[in-house]
Design a protein around this motif. Structure first.
Motif, PDB file in Angstrom:
ATOM      1  N   GLY B  38       0.794  -1.220   0.000  1.00 47.52           N
ATOM      2  CA  GLY B  38       0.000   0.000   0.000  1.00 47.52           C
ATOM      3  C   GLY B  38       0.827   1.271   0.000  1.00 47.52           C
ATOM      4  O   GLY B  38       0.313   2.346  -0.236  1.00 47.52           O
ATOM      5  N   HIS B  45       3.456   7.912   6.171  1.00 48.95           N
ATOM      6  CA  HIS B  45       2.486   7.543   7.204  1.00 48.95           C
ATOM      7  C   HIS B  45       2.714   8.453   8.398  1.00 48.95           C
ATOM      8  O   HIS B  45       3.849   8.579   8.858  1.00 48.95           O
ATOM      9  N   PRO B  60     -17.121  11.672  15.021  1.00 50.25           N
ATOM     10  CA  PRO B  60     -15.765  11.320  14.588  1.00 50.25           C
ATOM     11  C   PRO B  60     -15.559  11.503  13.084  1.00 50.25           C
ATOM     12  O   PRO B  60     -14.523  12.018  12.658  1.00 50.25           O
ATOM     13  N   VAL B  61     -16.552  11.106  12.287  1.00 52.81           N
ATOM     14  CA  VAL B  61     -16.409  11.241  10.825  1.00 52.81           C
ATOM     15  C   VAL B  61     -16.238  12.708  10.442  1.00 52.81           C
ATOM     16  O   VAL B  61     -15.380  13.059   9.624  1.00 52.81           O
ATOM     17  N   HIS B  64     -12.692  13.951  11.396  1.00 53.20           N
ATOM     18  CA  HIS B  64     -11.647  13.483  10.479  1.00 53.20           C
ATOM     19  C   HIS B  64     -11.730  14.205   9.138  1.00 53.20           C
ATOM     20  O   HIS B  64     -10.720  14.517   8.533  1.00 53.20           O
ATOM     21  N   ARG B  65     -12.983  14.485   8.697  1.00 54.00           N
ATOM     22  CA  ARG B  65     -13.126  15.205   7.426  1.00 54.00           C
ATOM     23  C   ARG B  65     -12.492  16.595   7.505  1.00 54.00           C
ATOM     24  O   ARG B  65     -11.864  17.048   6.553  1.00 54.00           O
ATOM     25  N   TYR B  68      -8.818  16.086   7.107  1.00 50.15           N
ATOM     26  CA  TYR B  68      -8.477  15.733   5.726  1.00 50.15           C
ATOM     27  C   TYR B  68      -8.607  16.942   4.804  1.00 50.15           C
ATOM     28  O   TYR B  68      -7.800  17.136   3.895  1.00 50.15           O
ATOM     29  N   GLN B  69      -9.653  17.761   5.039  1.00 53.66           N
ATOM     30  CA  GLN B  69      -9.845  18.932   4.183  1.00 53.66           C
ATOM     31  C   GLN B  69      -8.672  19.896   4.307  1.00 53.66           C
ATOM     32  O   GLN B  69      -8.221  20.467   3.316  1.00 53.66           O
ATOM     33  N   MET B  75      -2.652  15.110   0.013  1.00 51.99           N
ATOM     34  CA  MET B  75      -3.116  13.719  -0.048  1.00 51.99           C
ATOM     35  C   MET B  75      -3.511  13.354  -1.474  1.00 51.99           C
ATOM     36  O   MET B  75      -4.213  14.110  -2.107  1.00 51.99           O
ATOM     37  N   HIS B  80       0.229   9.335   2.640  1.00 49.46           N
ATOM     38  CA  HIS B  80      -0.446   8.109   2.211  1.00 49.46           C
ATOM     39  C   HIS B  80      -1.436   7.661   3.281  1.00 49.46           C
ATOM     40  O   HIS B  80      -2.512   7.158   2.971  1.00 49.46           O
ATOM     41  N   ALA B  81      -1.066   7.826   4.517  1.00 40.09           N
ATOM     42  CA  ALA B  81      -1.938   7.385   5.594  1.00 40.09           C
ATOM     43  C   ALA B  81      -1.754   8.279   6.810  1.00 40.09           C
ATOM     44  O   ALA B  81      -0.660   8.758   7.094  1.00 40.09           O
ATOM     45  N   LEU B  82      -2.863   8.489   7.495  1.00 32.51           N
ATOM     46  CA  LEU B  82      -2.855   9.390   8.634  1.00 32.51           C
ATOM     47  C   LEU B  82      -3.733   8.774   9.719  1.00 32.51           C
ATOM     48  O   LEU B  82      -4.922   8.581   9.511  1.00 32.51           O
ATOM     49  N   ALA B  83      -3.121   8.413  10.829  1.00 29.52           N
ATOM     50  CA  ALA B  83      -3.903   7.940  11.970  1.00 29.52           C
ATOM     51  C   ALA B  83      -4.277   9.164  12.788  1.00 29.52           C
ATOM     52  O   ALA B  83      -3.406   9.957  13.156  1.00 29.52           O
ATOM     53  N   ILE B  84      -5.568   9.336  13.043  1.00 29.85           N
ATOM     54  CA  ILE B  84      -6.038  10.584  13.649  1.00 29.85           C
ATOM     55  C   ILE B  84      -6.698  10.340  15.002  1.00 29.85           C
ATOM     56  O   ILE B  84      -7.567   9.489  15.125  1.00 29.85           O
TER      57      ILE B  84
END
Lengths: 109, 96
Positions: B38, B45, B60-61, B64-65, B68-69, B75, B80-84
């Motif tokens: 991946g 990461h 939570p959604v 996170h949005r 991400y915004q 991105m 590539h990946a983000l643990a939040i």
């Protein structure tokens, strides 16, 4: 987009992931699939690495840029972090059971 | 040249501007994931812990949005990946 919508609406629980639950290709997808499996109900999966069209369009579909994505009752519940958090709180198990049960009673009627 | 450190600095700058966090911690976890299927394409990461009043009352959604915004232009090429871990100030264990 129609195929994504169908996958989300036709399955009470579905995960879009890299690889499969048996052979995950990414640690985040692996952990999220394990969390769903821990709920003890069947769930659908889509391997986005084998479906370039879905890989390309899913981030726009949900306004969510990363994989995995987990949908319950047609609604995005989140990626790996949120799914694991819900499992730890015991909420994921209930959400999955409710979704599977209401899907069953829906098809019987 | 330290591109990884630069990435962390830019992530921090974007999130500070967008969400005015009272606490923010970013950890570059790229090395642990190097080479897996991946990770092709070179994106990093990262682990993010962020506390902001903007998250109060959001699911939570939705939280996170917002993250991400704020990072949309990075991105997926650079991230590539983000643990939040996104919390409102009232949800942190230690109160100010």
């Amino acid at each position: 987009m129609d195929r994504i919508r169908a996958a989300v609406e036709d399955n009470p629980v579905v995960i879009f992931m890299k690889g499969t639950p048996q052979f995950p290709q990414c640690g985040f997808s692996s952990r999220a699939a394990q969390a769903l499996a821990a709920c003890g109900e069947e769930f659908a999966y889509v391997n986005v690495l084998e479906d370039p069209e879905i890989f390309e369009n899913l981030p726009r579909f949900a306004n969510w840029p990363t994989f995995p994505q987990i949908y319950i009752k047609g609604e995005l519940i989140g990626g790996c972090d949120i799914t694991l958090e819900l499992l730890q709180k015991g909420e994921l198990q209930q959400m999955v059971k409710d979704a599977v049960q209401s899907a069953r009673s829906g098809t019987e009627g | 040249m330290n591109t990884d450190g630069d990435r962390v600095a830019r992530i921090r700058a974007r999130l500070k501007e967008a969400l005015a966090p009272v606490e923010i911690e970013i950890e570059d976890d790229s090395a642990r994931h190097a080479g897996h299927a991946g990770a092709r394409g070179g994106g990093g990461h990262f682990n993010l812990r962020i506390v902001s009043a903007r998250f109060a009352g959001l699911s939570p959604v939705e939280r996170h949005r917002l993250v991400y915004q704020a990072l949309a232009d990075m991105m997926p090429a650079e991230i590539h990946a983000l643990a939040i871990d996104a919390r409102a100030p009232a949800e942190t264990a230690h109160q100010p």
